[in-house]
Design a protein around this motif. Structure first.
Motif, short mmCIF file in Angstrom:
data_model
loop_
_atom_site.label_atom_id
_atom_site.label_comp_id
_atom_site.label_asym_id
_atom_site.label_seq_id
_atom_site.Cartn_x
_atom_site.Cartn_y
_atom_site.Cartn_z
N ILE A 224 0.85 -1.19 0.00
CA ILE A 224 0.00 0.00 0.00
C ILE A 224 0.89 1.23 0.00
CG2 ILE A 224 -1.87 1.21 1.17
CD1 ILE A 224 -2.23 -1.37 2.88
N GLY A 225 0.55 2.19 -0.84
CA GLY A 225 1.29 3.44 -0.84
C GLY A 225 0.46 4.57 -1.40
N ALA A 226 0.69 5.76 -0.91
CA ALA A 226 -0.04 6.93 -1.39
C ALA A 226 0.74 7.71 -2.44
CB ALA A 226 -0.39 7.86 -0.22
N ASP A 227 1.99 7.34 -2.67
CA ASP A 227 2.82 8.05 -3.65
C ASP A 227 2.92 9.53 -3.27
OD1 ASP A 227 4.41 8.37 -5.86
OD2 ASP A 227 2.95 7.60 -7.30
N ALA A 228 3.02 9.79 -1.99
CA ALA A 228 3.03 11.17 -1.50
C ALA A 228 4.34 11.85 -1.81
CB ALA A 228 2.77 11.19 0.01
N HIS A 229 4.24 13.10 -2.28
CA HIS A 229 5.39 13.97 -2.47
C HIS A 229 5.33 15.17 -1.53
CE1 HIS A 229 5.49 11.54 -6.11
NE2 HIS A 229 6.66 12.04 -6.43
N LYS A 230 4.25 15.22 -0.74
CA LYS A 230 4.06 16.27 0.26
C LYS A 230 3.48 15.64 1.52
CE LYS A 230 2.79 19.74 -3.24
NZ LYS A 230 1.72 20.68 -3.66
N PRO A 231 3.73 16.21 2.69
CA PRO A 231 3.21 15.63 3.93
C PRO A 231 1.70 15.46 3.94
CG PRO A 231 4.86 17.28 4.43
CD PRO A 231 4.62 17.38 2.96
N GLU A 232 0.98 16.40 3.35
CA GLU A 232 -0.48 16.32 3.38
C GLU A 232 -1.05 15.17 2.55
OE1 GLU A 232 0.47 20.04 0.74
OE2 GLU A 232 1.34 18.97 2.46
N HIS A 233 -0.20 14.52 1.76
CA HIS A 233 -0.67 13.40 0.95
C HIS A 233 -0.27 12.04 1.52
CE1 HIS A 233 -0.80 16.45 -2.58
NE2 HIS A 233 -1.95 16.39 -1.95
N VAL A 234 0.43 12.02 2.63
CA VAL A 234 0.77 10.74 3.27
C VAL A 234 -0.52 10.02 3.65
CG1 VAL A 234 1.81 9.69 5.31
CG2 VAL A 234 3.01 11.53 4.10
N ALA A 235 -0.60 8.74 3.31
CA ALA A 235 -1.78 7.90 3.61
C ALA A 235 -3.06 8.49 3.01
CB ALA A 235 -1.93 7.69 5.12
N PHE A 236 -2.95 9.09 1.85
CA PHE A 236 -4.10 9.73 1.22
C PHE A 236 -5.21 8.71 0.95
CE2 PHE A 236 -6.62 11.61 -2.14
CZ PHE A 236 -6.68 12.95 -1.79
N ASP A 237 -6.40 9.00 1.45
CA ASP A 237 -7.59 8.15 1.25
C ASP A 237 -7.37 6.70 1.71
OD1 ASP A 237 -9.65 9.77 0.53
OD2 ASP A 237 -9.63 9.27 -1.59
N PHE A 238 -6.55 6.51 2.72
CA PHE A 238 -6.31 5.15 3.21
C PHE A 238 -7.55 4.53 3.85
CE2 PHE A 238 -1.58 3.91 3.72
CZ PHE A 238 -1.34 4.24 2.40
N ALA A 239 -8.55 5.32 4.17
CA ALA A 239 -9.78 4.74 4.73
C ALA A 239 -10.43 3.78 3.74
CB ALA A 239 -10.75 5.86 5.09
N LYS A 240 -10.13 3.95 2.45
CA LYS A 240 -10.72 3.09 1.43
C LYS A 240 -9.96 1.78 1.24
CE LYS A 240 -12.39 7.11 -1.18
NZ LYS A 240 -12.22 7.92 -2.41
N VAL A 241 -8.76 1.72 1.78
CA VAL A 241 -7.87 0.59 1.49
C VAL A 241 -8.40 -0.76 1.96
CG1 VAL A 241 -5.62 -0.40 2.10
CG2 VAL A 241 -5.76 1.94 1.22
N PRO A 242 -8.83 -0.91 3.22
CA PRO A 242 -9.26 -2.25 3.67
C PRO A 242 -10.36 -2.86 2.81
CG PRO A 242 -8.93 -0.81 5.56
CD PRO A 242 -8.84 0.06 4.34
N SER A 243 -11.35 -2.08 2.45
CA SER A 243 -12.45 -2.65 1.66
C SER A 243 -12.00 -2.99 0.25
CB SER A 243 -13.63 -1.68 1.62
OG SER A 243 -13.29 -0.47 0.97
N ILE A 244 -11.11 -2.19 -0.34
CA ILE A 244 -10.60 -2.51 -1.67
C ILE A 244 -9.83 -3.82 -1.64
CG2 ILE A 244 -8.97 -1.80 -3.47
CD1 ILE A 244 -9.65 1.11 -2.81
N LEU A 245 -8.98 -3.99 -0.65
CA LEU A 245 -8.21 -5.22 -0.54
C LEU A 245 -9.11 -6.43 -0.30
CD1 LEU A 245 -5.07 -4.11 1.51
CD2 LEU A 245 -5.20 -4.65 -0.93
N LYS A 246 -10.05 -6.29 0.61
CA LYS A 246 -10.92 -7.42 0.91
C LYS A 246 -11.80 -7.79 -0.29
CE LYS A 246 -10.93 -6.80 5.91
NZ LYS A 246 -11.70 -6.49 7.14
N ASP A 247 -12.28 -6.79 -1.01
CA ASP A 247 -13.08 -7.06 -2.20
C ASP A 247 -12.27 -7.77 -3.28
OD1 ASP A 247 -15.27 -5.91 -1.01
OD2 ASP A 247 -15.14 -4.01 -2.12
N ALA A 248 -10.97 -7.53 -3.27
CA ALA A 248 -10.09 -8.18 -4.26
C ALA A 248 -9.66 -9.57 -3.82
CB ALA A 248 -8.87 -7.31 -4.50
#
Length: 267
Positions: A224-248
């Motif tokens: 998992i990665g957000a590809d952040a180039h700025k601090p405000e983008h670290v873990a961007f939208d990570f709330a969506k990650v668990p459901s995406i992984l489980k659905d896959a």
């Protein structure tokens, strides 16, 4: 608790972010760990020095924060290597010559042009340009495989003339399936890169369907990665990650230590 294992700092030519700021952002996001993965893109077109990495300076700084922040956050040392068939030996020496925990292999340059720039699409259809991008991944896989996961597998759709408005991965499924089968056969993973949400695609890179297809074809390594180039983008939208992984079909994600995968169950 999640990990963000794709992020860039001032050691990358396209970021001014300071490591302490990225670390603090990760702590605020309640992450268990991070991995710095600054760019090394040798022979980058038009500006060959832009993504050359000062390995000694980079590694020294990561090590210093591993020592001082270990009680707050696990920090791993990684790199994102830009793949091109003619620089395989240079990339190999860069990877094997340094003590990385994690190596992302990515396609940022296709036959001398970065799809980030409009000239990549000039004079041909968007579909033709997208297909050439995917075919270039196969070219890279047939010449080099010393990486742990392939980064943002459909990176090209971030920057096309209509972005992903007309993009349907099934139009390229023949070559995408070949890519995924090759990765599985090599024991390599892919990443769930939430940068796609940051770019307004409404999907990660690659899309949920490609992640699911990788799993169907026997893939078992997913970072998992957000590809952040700025601090405000670290873990961007990570709330969506668990459901995406489980659905896959995943009930875990992967992190790397000393180039070895560790599987972390999703809570």
């Amino acid at each position: 608790m999640l990990w963000d294992t794709h992020m860039h700092t001032h050691h990358s030519g396209d970021s001014d972010a300071l490591m302490p700021d990225m670390i603090q952002a990760a702590v605020r996001q309640n992450l268990d760990g991070i991995c710095f993965t600054d760019h090394f893109d040798y022979d980058y077109p038009d500006d060959p020095n832009l993504f050359l990495l000062d390995f000694d300076s980079y590694i020294k700084e990561v090590r210093s924060f591993q020592d001082t922040c270990h009680d707050r956050l696990s920090i791993r040392l990684g790199i994102e290597v830009g793949l091109q068939p003619h620089i395989t030996e240079i990339n190999r020496k860069a990877v094997t010559g340094h003590p990385f925990d994690f190596v992302i292999g990515s396609s940022h340059v296709v036959h001398g042009i970065d799809p980030y720039y409009p000239k990549y699409y000039k004079g041909r259809s968007e579909k033709t340009a997208y297909r050439e991008y995917f075919e270039s991944i196969l070219e890279n896989l047939n010449t080099y495989s010393d990486f742990d996961v392939y980064g943002h597998l459909d990176y090209v759709v971030r920057y096309g003339p209509t972005s992903n408005e007309n993009y349907d991965w099934r139009e390229y499924q023949d070559v995408i399936d070949e890519i995924l089968r090759k990765l599985v056969s090599l024991g390599k993973g892919i990443e769930l890169n939430t940068g796609g949400f940051k770019y307004g695609l409404g999907h990660p890179n690659p899309t949920e369907e490609i992640i699911r297809r990788y799993r169907e074809l026997g893939g078992d390594i997913i970072t998992i990665g957000a590809d952040a180039h700025k601090p405000e983008h670290v873990a961007f939208d990570f709330a969506k990650v668990p459901s995406i992984l489980k659905d896959a079909g995943f009930d875990y994600f992967t992190v790397f230590r000393e180039r070895k995968p560790e599987f972390v169950r999703i809570e």
